[in-house]
Design an enzyme around this catalytic site. Structure first.
Site, mmCIF file in Angstrom:
data_model
loop_
_atom_site.group_PDB
_atom_site.id
_atom_site.type_symbol
_atom_site.label_atom_id
_atom_site.label_comp_id
_atom_site.label_asym_id
_atom_site.label_seq_id
_atom_site.Cartn_x
_atom_site.Cartn_y
_atom_site.Cartn_z
ATOM 1 N N GLU A 1 26.250 -13.769 -36.485
ATOM 2 C CA GLU A 1 27.719 -13.963 -36.385
ATOM 3 C C GLU A 1 28.786 -12.731 -36.663
ATOM 4 O O GLU A 1 29.432 -12.338 -35.630
ATOM 5 C CB GLU A 1 28.095 -15.167 -37.378
ATOM 6 C CG GLU A 1 27.328 -16.330 -37.506
ATOM 7 C CD GLU A 1 26.254 -16.268 -38.347
ATOM 8 O OE1 GLU A 1 25.671 -17.668 -38.783
ATOM 9 O OE2 GLU A 1 25.528 -15.217 -38.733
ATOM 10 N N LYS B 1 19.647 -21.220 -39.448
ATOM 11 C CA LYS B 1 19.688 -20.097 -38.542
ATOM 12 C C LYS B 1 18.591 -19.836 -37.558
ATOM 13 O O LYS B 1 18.382 -19.367 -36.610
ATOM 14 C CB LYS B 1 19.707 -18.960 -39.523
ATOM 15 C CG LYS B 1 21.043 -18.673 -40.085
ATOM 16 C CD LYS B 1 20.825 -17.338 -41.171
ATOM 17 C CE LYS B 1 21.966 -17.056 -41.661
ATOM 18 N NZ LYS B 1 21.843 -15.847 -42.555
ATOM 19 N N GLY C 1 24.662 -11.261 -51.935
ATOM 20 C CA GLY C 1 26.092 -11.148 -51.146
ATOM 21 C C GLY C 1 27.205 -11.868 -51.951
ATOM 22 O O GLY C 1 28.499 -11.285 -51.873
ATOM 23 N N ARG C 2 27.124 -13.119 -52.415
ATOM 24 C CA ARG C 2 28.109 -13.478 -53.196
ATOM 25 C C ARG C 2 28.497 -12.785 -54.544
ATOM 26 O O ARG C 2 29.504 -13.251 -55.229
ATOM 27 C CB ARG C 2 27.585 -15.080 -53.440
ATOM 28 C CG ARG C 2 26.717 -15.209 -54.277
ATOM 29 C CD ARG C 2 25.982 -16.787 -54.184
ATOM 30 N NE ARG C 2 24.791 -16.801 -54.839
ATOM 31 C CZ ARG C 2 23.499 -16.638 -54.129
ATOM 32 N NH1 ARG C 2 23.479 -16.125 -52.949
ATOM 33 N NH2 ARG C 2 22.339 -17.013 -54.884
ATOM 34 N N HIS D 1 49.492 -33.769 -55.280
ATOM 35 C CA HIS D 1 50.112 -34.794 -54.392
ATOM 36 C C HIS D 1 48.847 -35.074 -53.210
ATOM 37 O O HIS D 1 49.512 -35.516 -51.906
ATOM 38 C CB HIS D 1 51.332 -34.202 -53.592
ATOM 39 C CG HIS D 1 52.465 -33.842 -54.360
ATOM 40 N ND1 HIS D 1 53.334 -34.840 -54.654
ATOM 41 C CD2 HIS D 1 52.676 -32.912 -55.303
ATOM 42 C CE1 HIS D 1 54.234 -34.587 -55.847
ATOM 43 N NE2 HIS D 1 53.744 -33.304 -56.024
ATOM 44 N N LYS E 1 24.824 -5.945 -44.242
ATOM 45 C CA LYS E 1 23.607 -5.066 -44.933
ATOM 46 C C LYS E 1 22.484 -4.697 -43.909
ATOM 47 O O LYS E 1 22.328 -3.539 -43.802
ATOM 48 C CB LYS E 1 23.002 -5.735 -46.030
ATOM 49 C CG LYS E 1 21.819 -4.994 -46.826
ATOM 50 C CD LYS E 1 21.153 -5.955 -47.897
ATOM 51 C CE LYS E 1 22.101 -6.127 -49.045
ATOM 52 N NZ LYS E 1 21.498 -6.791 -50.273
ATOM 53 N N GLU F 1 25.753 -21.890 -53.820
ATOM 54 C CA GLU F 1 24.893 -21.203 -53.051
ATOM 55 C C GLU F 1 23.790 -20.818 -54.107
ATOM 56 O O GLU F 1 22.849 -20.566 -53.928
ATOM 57 C CB GLU F 1 25.213 -20.084 -52.108
ATOM 58 C CG GLU F 1 24.164 -19.485 -51.192
ATOM 59 C CD GLU F 1 24.869 -18.567 -50.207
ATOM 60 O OE1 GLU F 1 25.246 -18.953 -49.140
ATOM 61 O OE2 GLU F 1 25.131 -17.434 -50.793
#
Length: 553
Positions: free
Chosen positions: A212, A512, A267-268, A384, A206, A353
């Site tokens: 990153e 951060k 964002g999510r 399993h 954005k 979040e």
């Protein structure tokens, strides 16, 4: 504001819990032949069987009362009306506008957002058509064969999950790649697979400043220019999802290929926006619209259905019953479809979040548990691995078993085995196995009485383990849209009842901020600053190990 522990129904539910916690679902089913029919709901192409939960009609009645006392109906209206329910950031939470297929006006600060939403959607469609049709050519006039999405968090997990889930609907020429980790090995592995002449990079940030993402984007740019030579070629191979026109332009991306979204898109919750550009490129505009249609269908159901027949509300309240009363601190997502293997991670971010909060909307410490730990894996693999804990462990861990009724492959017998396991696991979680049943089983196998008796405790399953079965008629764009919207609204409902803000994420900031300081210390740009003794020692260890290689060390 209303605090959960002050609501009359909160206290009533504790009394009800004390009175019913010893009930076993096995007996509930035996005593109530209509239970499965009553605890069953269908919305569009999704069916929810919530009968295998430790609930009664009274439980649900009290939970609905709790939701109303917490102001849920009012909060739903506020969200759909564009009110700034994300109070700590003074923003609306309007992901529902991104899939508002009726185009009814939704206003933020007196402005209808729908014209802008539709404009960006139209531009995405035009761009996707050019790439998919082969009209869009790279700097050597070759068609695009690979798309590399560079983002992180919601800019990565949503598109990755949807492209993986809907792979059978994808363009046969396009190979999709997703890079989120700043660990260079992920980007290196992708760049080794693709060719600069036929690769399109999408940079999703954005602000166009996310460390990153920009680190990976600049490395991809450098790699590309080593082959292409001229910076003018960048415009043929890079697009951006951002709002920072200046930074995008300075990177070399043609701003005609920059797609915006807005601060009321978290964002999510953003795969429905321009962040979903990789999805549209892979699936095509028509299928992307179908995905929006499915989400809109669930939105309308959520906004209009009474609480008692409201699928997101039911899932949310049943979850609260386990989290806050039974102490169920985790929740498992187990899809029985290989293409849905990314779904647990997506829901993990969505839920944890959003609702991993320790203060209420008025800044007071919460006096109860909030978000559970979300984890999971494809169901067959989970059987399993961790299902042992779900069956015989000491935790109360609700599980969502997700499957498709339609066969996804033409391999005979596979889908029947898959669904047999879904239904059998849910029944086993509910029924368990009594000592008498275990003893009879061992005796029938010919074991001596003494040997059988020694094994009885190990072969006994307490049962009474809760599960929801969520079935899609088929896994297609529309039903995937509905499924994700279902979990979005479930998360919102739980946040409302807990009195927290599901739409901010201040918890990601501190790490951060500290990383920026430590990065300068690791690279030798600054001397080691005062930290705790552990952090200082770790920094010095790195510097001592890499001193000869690190410029300025």
């Amino acid at each position: 504001m209303k605090h959960l522990q002050d609501l009359p129904s909160w206290r009533e539910l504790w009394k009800h819990f004390d009175a019913t916690k010893g009930l076993h679902m096995r007996e509930m089913f035996e005593q109530d032949p209509e239970r499965a029919q009553r605890y069953w709901l269908e919305v569009g192409g999704i069916t929810l069987d919530y009968s295998k939960n430790r609930i009664t009609d009274e439980t649900l009645e009290l939970l609905f009362k709790l939701a109303r006392e917490a102001g849920l109906p009012e909060r739903i209206k506020q969200m759909f009306h564009g009110e700034k329910i994300n109070e700590t950031e003074n923003r609306a939470a309007l992901h529902i506008a991104l899939r508002n297929r009726t185009n009814s006006p939704i206003e933020v600060d007196g402005e209808d957002v729908m014209p802008k939403v539709n404009h960006v959607l139209h531009r995405m469609g035009e761009f996707a058509h050019e790439v998919r049709s082969g009209e869009w050519l790279g700097y050597t006039n070759q068609v695009i064969t690979d798309v590399v999405n560079i983002g992180i968090g919601g800019s990565d997990l949503g598109p990755l999950m949807m492209c993986t889930a809907l792979k059978p609907f994808g363009h046969p020429r396009l190979r999709m790649h997703f890079v989120s980790n700043v660990d260079g090995s992920q980007l290196r592995d992708v760049l080794e697979k693709v060719h600069p002449e036929t690769t399109l990079f999408i940079i999703a940030s954005k602000t166009f400043t996310t460390q990153e993402t920009l680190t990976n984007a600049l490395t991809a740019r450098e790699w590309f220019l080593k082959h292409a030579g001229e910076e003018a070629a960048i415009a043929k191979h890079f697009a951006a999802v951002s709002t920072n026109i200046k930074a995008v332009s300075e990177f070399g991306i043609d701003t005609a290929n920059m797609f915006e979204f807005w601060d009321w898109v978290g964002g999510r919750y953003s795969l429905w926006s321009a962040i979903g550009l990789p999805i549209m490129l892979f699936l095509g505009e028509e299928n992307f619209i179908e995905m929006l249609n499915g989400a809109h269908l669930m939105d309308q159901h959520f906004a209009n259905a009474p609480l008692e027949q409201n699928m997101p509300v039911l899932l949310a309240l049943i979850g609260i019953w386990y989290i806050n009363y039974y102490g169920g601190g985790s929740h498992v997502i187990a899809p029985y479809d290989q293409h849905l293997h990314r779904l647990p991670k997506f829901i993990q971010q969505l839920d944890m979040e959003s609702n991993g909060k320790q203060v209420t909307l008025d800044g007071q410490p919460v006096a109860h548990e909030t978000a559970p730990i979300i984890w999971g894996e494809t169901g067959i693999n989970g059987q399993h691995a961790f299902f042992q804990l779900l069956h015989q462990g000491t935790h109360i861990t609700p599980i969502d078993l997700i499957a498709s009724l339609e066969k996804r492959s033409n391999l005979p017998g596979h889908h029947e085995i898959l669904l047999a396991n879904v239904f059998a696991q849910a029944e086993a979680f509910m029924r368990g196995k009594t000592p008498e049943e275990a003893r009879a089983e061992l005796t029938a196998q010919g074991l001596a009485a003494e040997e059988a008796e020694a094994l009885v405790p190990h072969k006994t399953f307490s049962g009474n383990r809760p599960s929801n079965i969520i079935l899609m008629t088929k896994i297609n764009p529309r039903n995937m849209g509905s499924l994700i919207a279902l979990y979005e609204h479930k998360t919102f409902v739980q946040g409302v009842v807990w009195g927290i803000n599901s739409f901010d994420q201040w918890g990601v900031e501190l790490g951060k901020q500290l990383a920026k300081t430590i990065l300068n210390e690791l690279t030798g740009k600054t001397a080691v600053q005062p930290h705790d003794s552990s952090t200082e020692r770790l920094i010095r260890l790195y510097r001592n190990t890499n001193c000869s290689k690190t410029e300025g060390c």
